[in-house]
Scaffold this active site. Structure first.
Site, PDB file in Angstrom:
ATOM      1  N   ALA A   1      19.312  16.327  56.683  1.00 57.27           N
ATOM      2  CA  ALA A   1      19.260  17.758  56.978  1.00 57.27           C
ATOM      3  C   ALA A   1      18.964  18.511  55.685  1.00 57.27           C
ATOM      4  O   ALA A   1      19.327  18.053  54.588  1.00 57.27           O
ATOM      5  CB  ALA A   1      20.599  18.200  57.550  1.00 57.27           C
TER       6      ALA A   1
ATOM      7  N   GLY B   1      20.714  13.013  58.198  1.00 60.40           N
ATOM      8  CA  GLY B   1      19.919  13.287  59.400  1.00 60.40           C
ATOM      9  C   GLY B   1      18.697  12.386  59.494  1.00 60.40           C
ATOM     10  O   GLY B   1      18.224  12.098  60.600  1.00 60.40           O
TER      11      GLY B   1
ATOM     12  N   GLU C   1      19.984   9.458  61.067  1.00 61.25           N
ATOM     13  CA  GLU C   1      20.258   9.778  62.480  1.00 61.25           C
ATOM     14  C   GLU C   1      18.962   9.855  63.285  1.00 61.25           C
ATOM     15  O   GLU C   1      18.939   9.554  64.475  1.00 61.25           O
ATOM     16  CB  GLU C   1      21.032  11.098  62.552  1.00 61.25           C
ATOM     17  CG  GLU C   1      22.422  10.941  61.947  1.00 61.25           C
ATOM     18  CD  GLU C   1      23.158  12.251  61.834  1.00 61.25           C
ATOM     19  OE1 GLU C   1      22.705  13.132  61.087  1.00 61.25           O
ATOM     20  OE2 GLU C   1      24.190  12.412  62.505  1.00 61.25           O
TER      21      GLU C   1
ATOM     22  N   GLU D   1      26.753  12.256  53.917  1.00 58.78           N
ATOM     23  CA  GLU D   1      27.285  13.597  54.187  1.00 58.78           C
ATOM     24  C   GLU D   1      28.685  13.797  53.628  1.00 58.78           C
ATOM     25  O   GLU D   1      29.065  14.892  53.240  1.00 58.78           O
ATOM     26  CB  GLU D   1      27.309  13.864  55.712  1.00 58.78           C
ATOM     27  CG  GLU D   1      25.943  14.058  56.336  1.00 58.78           C
ATOM     28  CD  GLU D   1      25.338  12.780  56.869  1.00 58.78           C
ATOM     29  OE1 GLU D   1      25.710  11.675  56.411  1.00 58.78           O
ATOM     30  OE2 GLU D   1      24.473  12.885  57.765  1.00 58.78           O
TER      31      GLU D   1
HETATM   32  N1  CAA Z   1      17.929  18.840  51.584  1.00 55.02           N
HETATM   33  C1  CAA Z   1      17.197  19.668  50.821  1.00 55.02           C
HETATM   34  N2  CAA Z   1      16.576  19.269  49.685  1.00 55.02           N
HETATM   35  C2  CAA Z   1      16.703  17.985  49.329  1.00 55.02           C
HETATM   36  C3  CAA Z   1      17.447  17.052  50.083  1.00 55.02           C
HETATM   37  C4  CAA Z   1      18.077  17.532  51.272  1.00 55.02           C
HETATM   38  N3  CAA Z   1      18.764  16.714  52.094  1.00 55.02           N
HETATM   39  N4  CAA Z   1      17.388  15.858  49.450  1.00 55.02           N
HETATM   40  C5  CAA Z   1      16.640  16.029  48.359  1.00 55.02           C
HETATM   41  N5  CAA Z   1      16.226  17.309  48.277  1.00 55.02           N
HETATM   42  C6  CAA Z   1      15.385  17.910  47.238  1.00 55.02           C
HETATM   43  C7  CAA Z   1      16.156  18.063  45.932  1.00 55.02           C
HETATM   44  O1  CAA Z   1      16.943  19.238  45.954  1.00 55.02           O
HETATM   45  C8  CAA Z   1      15.017  18.109  44.944  1.00 55.02           C
HETATM   46  O2  CAA Z   1      14.440  19.396  44.982  1.00 55.02           O
HETATM   47  P1  CAA Z   1      14.169  20.207  43.597  1.00 55.02           P
HETATM   48  O3  CAA Z   1      13.130  19.355  42.902  1.00 55.02           O
HETATM   49  O4  CAA Z   1      13.659  21.516  44.076  1.00 55.02           O
HETATM   50  O5  CAA Z   1      15.461  20.261  42.876  1.00 55.02           O
HETATM   51  C9  CAA Z   1      13.991  17.140  45.533  1.00 55.02           C
HETATM   52  O6  CAA Z   1      14.327  17.012  46.914  1.00 55.02           O
HETATM   53  C10 CAA Z   1      14.050  15.753  44.913  1.00 55.02           C
HETATM   54  O7  CAA Z   1      15.400  15.287  44.990  1.00 55.02           O
HETATM   55  P2  CAA Z   1      16.197  14.747  43.705  1.00 55.02           P
HETATM   56  O8  CAA Z   1      15.717  15.390  42.472  1.00 55.02           O
HETATM   57  O9  CAA Z   1      17.659  14.852  44.022  1.00 55.02           O
HETATM   58  O10 CAA Z   1      15.719  13.221  43.737  1.00 55.02           O
HETATM   59  P3  CAA Z   1      16.507  11.947  43.207  1.00 55.02           P
HETATM   60  O11 CAA Z   1      15.535  10.828  43.227  1.00 55.02           O
HETATM   61  O12 CAA Z   1      17.205  12.229  41.915  1.00 55.02           O
HETATM   62  O13 CAA Z   1      17.649  11.689  44.309  1.00 55.02           O
HETATM   63  C11 CAA Z   1      18.509  11.461  46.542  1.00 55.02           C
HETATM   64  C12 CAA Z   1      17.282  11.327  45.612  1.00 55.02           C
HETATM   65  C13 CAA Z   1      19.543  10.411  46.187  1.00 55.02           C
HETATM   66  C14 CAA Z   1      18.003  11.230  47.958  1.00 55.02           C
HETATM   67  C15 CAA Z   1      19.111  12.877  46.389  1.00 55.02           C
HETATM   68  O14 CAA Z   1      18.081  13.844  46.517  1.00 55.02           O
HETATM   69  C16 CAA Z   1      20.151  13.204  47.414  1.00 55.02           C
HETATM   70  O15 CAA Z   1      21.282  12.763  47.306  1.00 55.02           O
HETATM   71  N6  CAA Z   1      19.797  14.012  48.449  1.00 55.02           N
HETATM   72  C17 CAA Z   1      20.692  14.454  49.449  1.00 55.02           C
HETATM   73  C18 CAA Z   1      20.932  13.363  50.481  1.00 55.02           C
HETATM   74  C19 CAA Z   1      21.969  13.815  51.474  1.00 55.02           C
HETATM   75  O16 CAA Z   1      23.073  14.170  51.132  1.00 55.02           O
HETATM   76  N7  CAA Z   1      21.574  13.795  52.752  1.00 55.02           N
HETATM   77  C20 CAA Z   1      22.435  14.216  53.818  1.00 55.02           C
HETATM   78  C21 CAA Z   1      22.159  15.653  54.119  1.00 55.02           C
HETATM   79  S1  CAA Z   1      23.351  16.330  55.198  1.00 55.02           S
HETATM   80  C22 CAA Z   1      22.875  15.849  56.707  1.00 55.02           C
HETATM   81  O17 CAA Z   1      21.908  15.179  56.923  1.00 55.02           O
HETATM   82  C23 CAA Z   1      23.796  16.465  57.735  1.00 55.02           C
HETATM   83  C24 CAA Z   1      23.663  15.986  59.053  1.00 55.02           C
HETATM   84  O18 CAA Z   1      23.713  14.827  59.354  1.00 55.02           O
HETATM   85  C25 CAA Z   1      23.551  17.020  60.079  1.00 55.02           C
END
Ligand code: CAA
Length: 254
Positions: A64, A107, A110, A130
């Site tokens: 998400a 997501g 999912e 999450e």
């Molecule tokens: N939402 C929005 N933006 C995201 C994102 C997300 N889920 N995941 C990554 N991005 C963005 C980052 O903010 C970054 O943007 P900027 O360059 O503008 O800062 C860009 O994508 C690249 O990401 P990273 O610089 O963080 O890349 P990395 O290689 O260092 O790390 C990663 C990769 C481990 C996937 C890390 O980005 C991360 O942990 N992302 C979040 C993953 C997460 O928590 N997902 C669950 C979301 S909640 C959900 O899904 C809820 C649900 O079930 C309803």
């Protein structure tokens, strides 16, 4: 479309490529709505037999869109537009195959749990992180993940937020095949092409029947399976005739 690319292959296979590379294909409301709209169109279009869903080399989807989570007062999980899009994806009656390279998280994980078949590249990784942002996989993950990998493995993923690699995902049953990363989409398209040759009505019935195993009590689903068996179709007659006459069947979807 701003967030996805849609392409058609000659054999009745549609490919949807998530295209928000700067956000690792995070599932914004806009992206989910576009996927849902294209799946609605695919439902209405008899020429589409099977859909392949993919991302890019770095991410299938990182989940998400966390940056949208602070928008507005309504909790993201309950937002009506998102729920409607997820429902459309969930109810899509034709086969949906995920071709995963890179991250399939939150997501994104999912989303693959709603797909019927998942092919992964060697470098793919899967997770439900999450918990690290004080949330849980609330787009169906808490229910679908244990049904896919079992309780202990689901608990491990959901409670630690740690990722698993492609081989582990295959061993746990989340993924059907692991292939070299450059072959992921090609392999998913091959599988889709095989399915697209079968009777579309039989394929739809078969998908619905397998899904019943996860949604209904066994006595009810066995009885529904039996009723569907009795549901004769022209395609079934054609399949039998083609077998006897040693020729390729010509299915009409009736
Ligand atoms: N939402 C929005 N933006 C995201 C994102 C997300 N889920 N995941 C990554 N991005 C963005 C980052 O903010 C970054 O943007 P900027 O360059 O503008 O800062 C860009 O994508 C690249 O990401 P990273 O610089 O963080 O890349 P990395 O290689 O260092 O790390 C990663 C990769 C481990 C996937 C890390 O980005 C991360 O942990 N992302 C979040 C993953 C997460 O928590 N997902 C669950 C979301 S909640 C959900 O899904 C809820 C649900 O079930 C309803």
């Amino acid at each position: 479309m701003e967030n996805i690319i849609v392409s058609r292959h000659t054999d009745g296979v549609m490919q949807i490529t998530l295209n928000r590379p700067k956000a690792l294909n995070a599932l914004s409301k806009g992206l989910l709505a576009e996927v849902a709209r294209v799946l609605d169109e695919a439902t209405a279009d008899d020429a589409v037999r099977c859909v392949v869903l993919t991302g890019d080399e770095r991410a299938f989807s990182a989940g998400a869109d966390i940056k949208e989570m602070s928008d507005g007062g309504i909790p993201m999980f309950a937002e009506a537009g998102r729920l409607k899009s997820w429902k459309t994806i969930e109810r899509f009656a034709k086969p949906l195959i995920a071709a995963v390279n890179g991250y399939a998280l939150g997501g994104g994980c999912e989303l693959i749990l709603r797909c019927d078949i998942v092919v992964a590249g060697e470098g793919a990784c899967f997770g439900t992180p999450e918990i690290k942002i004080a949330a849980f996989p609330g787009d169906g993950g808490t229910q679908r993940l244990p049904r896919s990998v079992g309780k202990a493995r689901a608990m491990m993923m959901v409670l630690t937020g740690e990722f698993i690699d492609a081989e582990t995902a295959r061993d746990w049953g989340l993924v059907v095949e692991v292939v070299p990363s450059e072959r992921t989409i090609e392999r998913a398209l091959e599988i889709a092409g095989i399915i697209a040759e079968h009777s579309p009505i039989a394929v739809r019935m078969a998908k619905a029947e397998v899904l019943m195993a996860f949604e209904k009590p066994l006595d009810e689903s066995l009885s529904l399976e039996r009723q569907m068996l009795l549901w004769q179709t022209e395609d079934h007659d054609e399949g039998i005739a083609a077998f006897i006459e040693k020729r390729k069947p010509r299915y009409t979807g009736r």
